[in-house]
Design an enzyme around this catalytic site. Structure first.
Site, PDB file in Angstrom:
ATOM      1  N   GLU A 184      18.640 -11.227   0.488  1.00 29.35           N
ATOM      2  CA  GLU A 184      18.236 -12.196   1.500  1.00 29.35           C
ATOM      3  C   GLU A 184      17.412 -11.596   2.634  1.00 29.35           C
ATOM      4  O   GLU A 184      17.839 -11.596   3.804  1.00 29.35           O
ATOM      5  CB  GLU A 184      19.464 -12.906   2.088  1.00 29.35           C
ATOM      6  CG  GLU A 184      20.305 -13.626   1.055  1.00 29.35           C
ATOM      7  CD  GLU A 184      21.366 -14.526   1.672  1.00 29.35           C
ATOM      8  OE1 GLU A 184      21.584 -14.451   2.895  1.00 29.35           O
ATOM      9  OE2 GLU A 184      21.970 -15.320   0.936  1.00 29.35           O
ATOM     10  N   GLU A 189      24.733 -15.524  -5.610  1.00 28.46           N
ATOM     11  CA  GLU A 189      25.786 -15.985  -4.686  1.00 28.46           C
ATOM     12  C   GLU A 189      25.832 -17.501  -4.682  1.00 28.46           C
ATOM     13  O   GLU A 189      24.795 -18.162  -4.631  1.00 28.46           O
ATOM     14  CB  GLU A 189      25.533 -15.545  -3.224  1.00 28.46           C
ATOM     15  CG  GLU A 189      25.806 -14.115  -2.905  1.00 28.46           C
ATOM     16  CD  GLU A 189      25.527 -13.779  -1.445  1.00 28.46           C
ATOM     17  OE1 GLU A 189      25.674 -14.648  -0.567  1.00 28.46           O
ATOM     18  OE2 GLU A 189      25.147 -12.621  -1.189  1.00 28.46           O
TER      19      GLU A 189
HETATM   20  C1  GBH Z   1      24.945 -15.089   2.435  1.00 23.06           C
HETATM   21  O1  GBH Z   1      24.103 -15.482   3.448  1.00 23.06           O
HETATM   22  C2  GBH Z   1      25.158 -13.618   2.543  1.00 23.06           C
HETATM   23  O2  GBH Z   1      24.410 -12.923   1.555  1.00 23.06           O
HETATM   24  C3  GBH Z   1      26.596 -13.205   2.493  1.00 23.06           C
HETATM   25  O3  GBH Z   1      26.717 -11.879   2.925  1.00 23.06           O
HETATM   26  C4  GBH Z   1      27.405 -14.161   3.328  1.00 23.06           C
HETATM   27  O4  GBH Z   1      28.735 -13.746   3.497  1.00 23.06           O
HETATM   28  C5  GBH Z   1      27.372 -15.488   2.653  1.00 23.06           C
HETATM   29  O5  GBH Z   1      26.068 -15.904   2.394  1.00 23.06           O
HETATM   30  C6  GBH Z   1      28.065 -16.591   3.436  1.00 23.06           C
HETATM   31  O6  GBH Z   1      27.456 -16.802   4.658  1.00 23.06           O
HETATM   32  O7  GBH Z   1      22.649 -24.270   8.789  1.00 23.06           O
HETATM   33  O8  GBH Z   1      22.126 -25.788   6.999  1.00 23.06           O
HETATM   34  O9  GBH Z   1      20.372 -24.442   7.957  1.00 23.06           O
HETATM   35  C7  GBH Z   1      24.042 -16.863   3.712  1.00 23.06           C
HETATM   36  C8  GBH Z   1      22.688 -17.257   4.239  1.00 23.06           C
HETATM   37  C9  GBH Z   1      21.423 -18.581   5.676  1.00 23.06           C
HETATM   38  C10 GBH Z   1      23.063 -19.630   4.317  1.00 23.06           C
HETATM   39  C11 GBH Z   1      21.433 -19.720   6.615  1.00 23.06           C
HETATM   40  C12 GBH Z   1      23.084 -20.810   5.231  1.00 23.06           C
HETATM   41  C13 GBH Z   1      21.948 -21.936   7.020  1.00 23.06           C
HETATM   42  C14 GBH Z   1      22.130 -23.304   6.445  1.00 23.06           C
HETATM   43  N1  GBH Z   1      22.721 -18.431   5.048  1.00 23.06           N
HETATM   44  N2  GBH Z   1      21.845 -20.952   5.963  1.00 23.06           N
HETATM   45  S1  GBH Z   1      21.778 -24.549   7.630  1.00 23.06           S
END
Ligand code: GBH
Length: 476
Positions: A169, A373
């Site tokens: 990511e 994931e």
């Molecule tokens: C992942 O990132 C990571 O790789 C992991 O380490 C982490 O523990 C896991 O997910 C859970 O968080 O608010 O509707 O716009 C997650 C990446 C990016 C997912 C931002 C949600 C926001 C959604 N995130 N996104 S929103």
């Protein structure tokens, strides 16, 4: 009548679970590990909920045998973990820390003994602090250091690790780390964030080259992106969708898969940067043939154009006074989506996953996909009888696996699926209060307890089939 029928997956479909080093290992100052930006960040008051840090995390570093046993009993075919760069190369330099490497060597051997394929991510956000002090990802040299690190890992673990993921990511590393500042290193400079985007892309390409030169010939090399499935409120919002798609998705897919930044991205961000950090051959370097594309999916996003007259909605999960990760998107609104929601406040909508996979099928038909994931946080409690009845997680996983099956039926080449996460862990800026695990971790004792979802997932893995919604998921 079940609401969804049982779904069988292809014979050789790879079933797994995932974790990341800083989120589970602990042992932050042991056996010669150096500090990462997440040590510094989590130890800075106010950065992480409840002042939580990864100092101990799940103590996975000391409970390796127990955790290998859990993976064994789950029956998974693969385990996705990440290597802590400052554990193996403290300071980000070239001195290999043998004791740190030994840990990953034991992990890899322990997996192979149990017939579990190791899937190693090189960078899951824990940059050596010294490299941040020297400029971090906005600084070109970080990409070159990353390639050297990849080279060392290919040399030392490449005989046994046959699936590699360069970055996890990079969207988060660049925009949350350097624009909104809600992740380490907590900086808020949009121009730096776009320079970070570029050096992550460059570092990815260089590290693929390094792995090709050092790892086994049959090694598969991938990158994991958190692609955003972007929808507009109405057809009039196509421009807002294009803008977010450019920043979130094509900023990485463009250079990595097509060898060029999208023109529209460069134009959209012209007021922030001239992209002078992109040198002549960089885009070609970023574009290395890949064996797989890793996709992390949690929820779709909903946007519309903002004309400046109404109160602007900022339902992008970053609206709490912090800077926006969405650079030069002041005229785009993130719209609250209908529930249900997970404990993170993210809406549950598996249709976005099918649609995202079909887009990738269309745009990159020759590139195999892997869900690296997918999962959800809920407020799990352990009952008096020691059971964790996480029915909502089972429902979430069943829905999303069904969505993957729909995409496969429609011709998407999806090779595997990894639940996030094997166990409750350090959920970055949200600390330990947010539980994503299929295994419960008691924060006092660090004891592991299988949730109902772990029992359910074990059956899915054993049968290669997602049962219909009426099937109970009870422990033996
Ligand atoms: C992942 O990132 C990571 O790789 C992991 O380490 C982490 O523990 C896991 O997910 C859970 O968080 O608010 O509707 O716009 C997650 C990446 C990016 C997912 C931002 C949600 C926001 C959604 N995130 N996104 S929103």
């Amino acid at each position: 009548m079940p609401t969804t029928p049982a779904r069988a997956f292809p014979e050789n479909f790879l079933w797994g679970t995932a974790t990341a080093a800083y989120q589970v290992e602990g042992a932050a100052a042991e056996d010669g590990r150096g500090p990462s930006i997440w040590d510094t960040f989590s130890h800075t008051p106010g950065r992480v909920d409840d002042g939580d840090t990864g100092d101990v995390a799940c103590d996975h570093y000391h409970r390796l045998e127990e955790d290998l046993g859990i993976l064994d009993r789950l029956g998974v075919g693969a385990y996705r973990f990440s290597i802590s760069w400052p554990r193996v190369l403290p300071g980000g330099g070239d001195r290999l820390n043998q004791r740190g490497l030994d840990f990953y060597s034991r992990l890899v051997d322990g997996l192979l003994e149990r017939g579990i394929a190791p899937v190693a991510t090189l960078y899951h956000w824990d940059l050596p602090q010294e490299l941040e002090d020297a400029g971090g990802w906005p600084h070109r040299d970080t990409a070159l250091r990353f390639a050297e690190y990849a080279h060392r890992m290919g040399e030392t673990l490449g005989d046994r690790v046959h699936t590699w993921i360069t970055l996890n990511e990079p969207w988060c590393s660049a925009y949350l780390g350097y624009a909104s500042g809600v992740h380490a290193p907590g900086r808020t400079d949009p121009a730096d964030a776009l320079a970070a985007v570029h050096h992550l892309n460059l570092g990815h390409g260089l590290s693929v080259q390094a792995l090709r030169a050092t790892a086994a010939p049959q090694a598969r090399v991938a990158v994991t992106l958190n692609l955003h499935h972007v929808r507009g409120v109405s057809e009039r919002d196509a421009e807002a969708v294009r803008r977010i798609d450019a920043l979130a998705n094509r900023a990485f897919l463009g250079p990595m898969l097509d060898g060029a930044y999208p023109r529209d991205l460069i134009e959209d961000t012209a007021s922030v940067t001239d992209w002078a950090f992109v040198r002549d051959s960089d885009e070609a370097t970023a574009c290395q043939p890949l064996d797989l594309l890793g996709v992390n999916y949690y929820n779709p996003v909903l946007v519309r154009g903002w004309d400046g007259t109404t109160r602007r909605e900022t339902a992008d999960g970053h609206a709490d006074g912090s800077a926006s990760p969405w650079i030069a998107c002041e005229d785009v609104e993130f719209v609250q989506q209908p529930g249900p929601y997970t404990e993170m406040g993210w809406n549950i909508d598996e249709t976005g996953l099918t649609e995202l996979l079909l887009r990738l099928r269309d745009d990159h038909p020759a590139l195999p996909l892997m869900i690296t994931e997918n999962g959800a946080a809920f407020a799990d409690v352990r009952d008096g009888d020691g059971r964790v009845r996480d029915v909502r997680r089972v429902d979430y996983l069943r829905r999303h696996l069904t969505a993957v099956a729909d995409a496969i039926d429609a011709g998407a080449d999806v090779r595997g699926y990894f639940v996030w996460s094997l166990m409750d862990n350090f959920e970055w800026a949200r600390g330990y209060a947010k539980r994503f695990g299929i295994v419960y971790v008691d924060r006092e004792t660090l004891d592991r307890t299988w949730k109902d979802s772990a029992h359910w997932y074990r059956d899915v893995v054993a049968t290669g089939t997602v049962p219909d919604a009426s099937s109970p998921s009870l422990p033996e």
